[in-house]
Design a protein around this motif. Structure first.
Motif, PDB file in Angstrom:
ATOM      1  N   PHE A  10       3.837 -10.768 -11.977  1.00  0.00           N
ATOM      2  CA  PHE A  10       5.059  -9.967 -12.126  1.00  0.00           C
ATOM      3  C   PHE A  10       5.052  -8.956 -10.995  1.00  0.00           C
ATOM      4  O   PHE A  10       4.291  -7.991 -11.008  1.00  0.00           O
ATOM      5  N   ILE A  11       5.888  -9.209  -9.984  1.00  0.00           N
ATOM      6  CA  ILE A  11       5.848  -8.443  -8.742  1.00  0.00           C
ATOM      7  C   ILE A  11       7.192  -7.749  -8.532  1.00  0.00           C
ATOM      8  O   ILE A  11       8.214  -8.411  -8.314  1.00  0.00           O
ATOM      9  N   ASN A  12       7.183  -6.434  -8.607  1.00  0.00           N
ATOM     10  CA  ASN A  12       8.400  -5.662  -8.332  1.00  0.00           C
ATOM     11  C   ASN A  12       9.615  -6.192  -9.097  1.00  0.00           C
ATOM     12  O   ASN A  12      10.706  -6.359  -8.543  1.00  0.00           O
ATOM     13  N   THR A  38       0.781  -7.569   2.786  1.00  0.00           N
ATOM     14  CA  THR A  38       1.842  -6.564   2.793  1.00  0.00           C
ATOM     15  C   THR A  38       2.217  -6.144   1.378  1.00  0.00           C
ATOM     16  O   THR A  38       1.802  -5.088   0.901  1.00  0.00           O
ATOM     17  N   THR A  39       2.990  -6.976   0.684  1.00  0.00           N
ATOM     18  CA  THR A  39       3.504  -6.602  -0.638  1.00  0.00           C
ATOM     19  C   THR A  39       2.384  -6.294  -1.624  1.00  0.00           C
ATOM     20  O   THR A  39       2.396  -5.256  -2.302  1.00  0.00           O
ATOM     21  N   LYS A  40       1.399  -7.188  -1.702  1.00  0.00           N
ATOM     22  CA  LYS A  40       0.312  -6.952  -2.665  1.00  0.00           C
ATOM     23  C   LYS A  40      -0.539  -5.745  -2.269  1.00  0.00           C
ATOM     24  O   LYS A  40      -0.952  -4.961  -3.131  1.00  0.00           O
ATOM     25  N   PHE A  41      -0.786  -5.600  -0.987  1.00  0.00           N
ATOM     26  CA  PHE A  41      -1.580  -4.448  -0.557  1.00  0.00           C
ATOM     27  C   PHE A  41      -0.868  -3.150  -0.896  1.00  0.00           C
ATOM     28  O   PHE A  41      -1.480  -2.183  -1.359  1.00  0.00           O
ATOM     29  N   ASP A  42       0.443  -3.116  -0.700  1.00  0.00           N
ATOM     30  CA  ASP A  42       1.219  -1.927  -1.067  1.00  0.00           C
ATOM     31  C   ASP A  42       1.072  -1.620  -2.563  1.00  0.00           C
ATOM     32  O   ASP A  42       0.955  -0.457  -2.963  1.00  0.00           O
ATOM     33  N   LEU A  43       1.077  -2.672  -3.378  1.00  0.00           N
ATOM     34  CA  LEU A  43       0.922  -2.483  -4.819  1.00  0.00           C
ATOM     35  C   LEU A  43      -0.491  -2.020  -5.170  1.00  0.00           C
ATOM     36  O   LEU A  43      -0.677  -1.056  -5.927  1.00  0.00           O
ATOM     37  N   TYR A  44      -1.483  -2.688  -4.607  1.00  0.00           N
ATOM     38  CA  TYR A  44      -2.862  -2.374  -4.962  1.00  0.00           C
ATOM     39  C   TYR A  44      -3.243  -0.941  -4.583  1.00  0.00           C
ATOM     40  O   TYR A  44      -4.077  -0.316  -5.250  1.00  0.00           O
ATOM     41  N   GLN A  45      -2.643  -0.418  -3.528  1.00  0.00           N
ATOM     42  CA  GLN A  45      -2.952   0.957  -3.135  1.00  0.00           C
ATOM     43  C   GLN A  45      -2.556   1.965  -4.212  1.00  0.00           C
ATOM     44  O   GLN A  45      -3.027   3.107  -4.200  1.00  0.00           O
ATOM     45  N   ALA A  48       1.585   1.954 -11.952  1.00  0.00           N
ATOM     46  CA  ALA A  48       2.588   2.771 -11.262  1.00  0.00           C
ATOM     47  C   ALA A  48       3.779   1.955 -10.805  1.00  0.00           C
ATOM     48  O   ALA A  48       4.882   2.475 -10.642  1.00  0.00           O
ATOM     49  N   ALA A  49       3.564   0.647 -10.581  1.00  0.00           N
ATOM     50  CA  ALA A  49       4.633  -0.221 -10.110  1.00  0.00           C
ATOM     51  C   ALA A  49       5.090  -1.216 -11.173  1.00  0.00           C
ATOM     52  O   ALA A  49       5.938  -2.068 -10.893  1.00  0.00           O
ATOM     53  N   THR A  50       4.535  -1.109 -12.378  1.00  0.00           N
ATOM     54  CA  THR A  50       4.835  -2.051 -13.460  1.00  0.00           C
ATOM     55  C   THR A  50       4.750  -3.487 -12.944  1.00  0.00           C
ATOM     56  O   THR A  50       5.670  -4.291 -13.094  1.00  0.00           O
ATOM     57  N   SER A  51       3.628  -3.810 -12.304  1.00  0.00           N
ATOM     58  CA  SER A  51       3.407  -5.142 -11.755  1.00  0.00           C
ATOM     59  C   SER A  51       2.071  -5.682 -12.244  1.00  0.00           C
ATOM     60  O   SER A  51       1.167  -4.917 -12.600  1.00  0.00           O
ATOM     61  N   ALA A 105      -0.627 -15.562   2.809  1.00  0.00           N
ATOM     62  CA  ALA A 105      -1.380 -14.558   3.565  1.00  0.00           C
ATOM     63  C   ALA A 105      -0.540 -13.321   3.857  1.00  0.00           C
ATOM     64  O   ALA A 105      -0.993 -12.191   3.640  1.00  0.00           O
ATOM     65  N   ASN A 106       0.669 -13.508   4.346  1.00  0.00           N
ATOM     66  CA  ASN A 106       1.501 -12.358   4.681  1.00  0.00           C
ATOM     67  C   ASN A 106       1.846 -11.538   3.433  1.00  0.00           C
ATOM     68  O   ASN A 106       1.857 -10.305   3.466  1.00  0.00           O
ATOM     69  N   PHE A 107       2.114 -12.238   2.335  1.00  0.00           N
ATOM     70  CA  PHE A 107       2.427 -11.578   1.066  1.00  0.00           C
ATOM     71  C   PHE A 107       1.243 -10.743   0.581  1.00  0.00           C
ATOM     72  O   PHE A 107       1.404  -9.599   0.142  1.00  0.00           O
TER      73      PHE A 107
END
Length: 200
Positions: free
Chosen positions: A28-30, A123-130, A76-79, A118-120
């Protein structure tokens, strides 16, 4: 990776209900329910190697290693995601009233990079994990060549990258004070073999 068509604007409750009745795993991503793609032989071997290496390296430390069956919540991102491996060195904090295990406090998350994701993951996952307060190291393992990137949280919430390449290299995961030899991480992996999953 694309959202499933069953929902126009799924909520967290929709996702959890859908995941409980599904025979397959979804993230469940964004605000989107995302089907997880099949893994290649190389991806599977690397994931198994990593879990075994981490488990052996952390024996007696009180840390615990989980494979891709452990779901992680980014509150924090409900993901929600299913990383290839995660580690906790405290008592695992799990989402209450959940039929499946969902970890809330991993200090280490590992993703094996497939060509299609890889790109996902970078970028997107790394932003979430932070946004996970407990996270200290995010480890990215390249599938097509011997390369591992480790992002470590520094002062003022900055992230420092260490990249190692080559079968003779080793990578240290700072929060665990443990090193992994790339020769062991990539054991039985042929870089000439197909890296796309067989979905037939």
């Amino acid at each position: 990776m694309s959202a499933l068509p069953q929902f126009d604007h799924p909520t967290e409750t929709d996702y959890m209900a859908f995941e409980r009745q599904s025979d397959e795993k979804h993230e469940f991503i964004n605000g989107e329910i995302v089907a997880m793609s099949g893994a290649s032989l190389a991806h599977i071997r690397i994931s198994v190697n990593l879990a075994n290496l981490l488990d052996n390296a952390l024996t007696g430390t009180g840390c615990e290693v989980f494979n891709a069956d452990m779901r992680v919540k980014i509150a924090a991102a409900t993901s929600y995601t299913y990383p290839d491996a995660s580690v906790t060195c405290d008592e695992p904090s799990l989402l209450p009233d959940d039929n499946a295990a969902t970890l809330l406090n991993p200090p280490v998350i590992v993703e094996v990079l497939s060509p299609s994701t890889a790109n996902f993951d970078r970028t997107t996952k790394f932003d979430l994990y932070q946004q996970i307060p407990s996270l200290r190291d995010y480890v990215l393992v390249v599938q097509e060549k011997p390369q591992i990137d480790c992002y470590s949280r520094g002062k003022n919430n900055t992230w420092l990258l260490k990249r190692v390449t080559g079968m003779d290299a080793s990578i240290t995961i700072p929060s665990l004070s443990r090193s992994l030899a790339l020769r062991d991480v990539y054991s039985r992996v042929s870089f000439d073999e197909p890296t796309t999953p067989n979905t037939g």
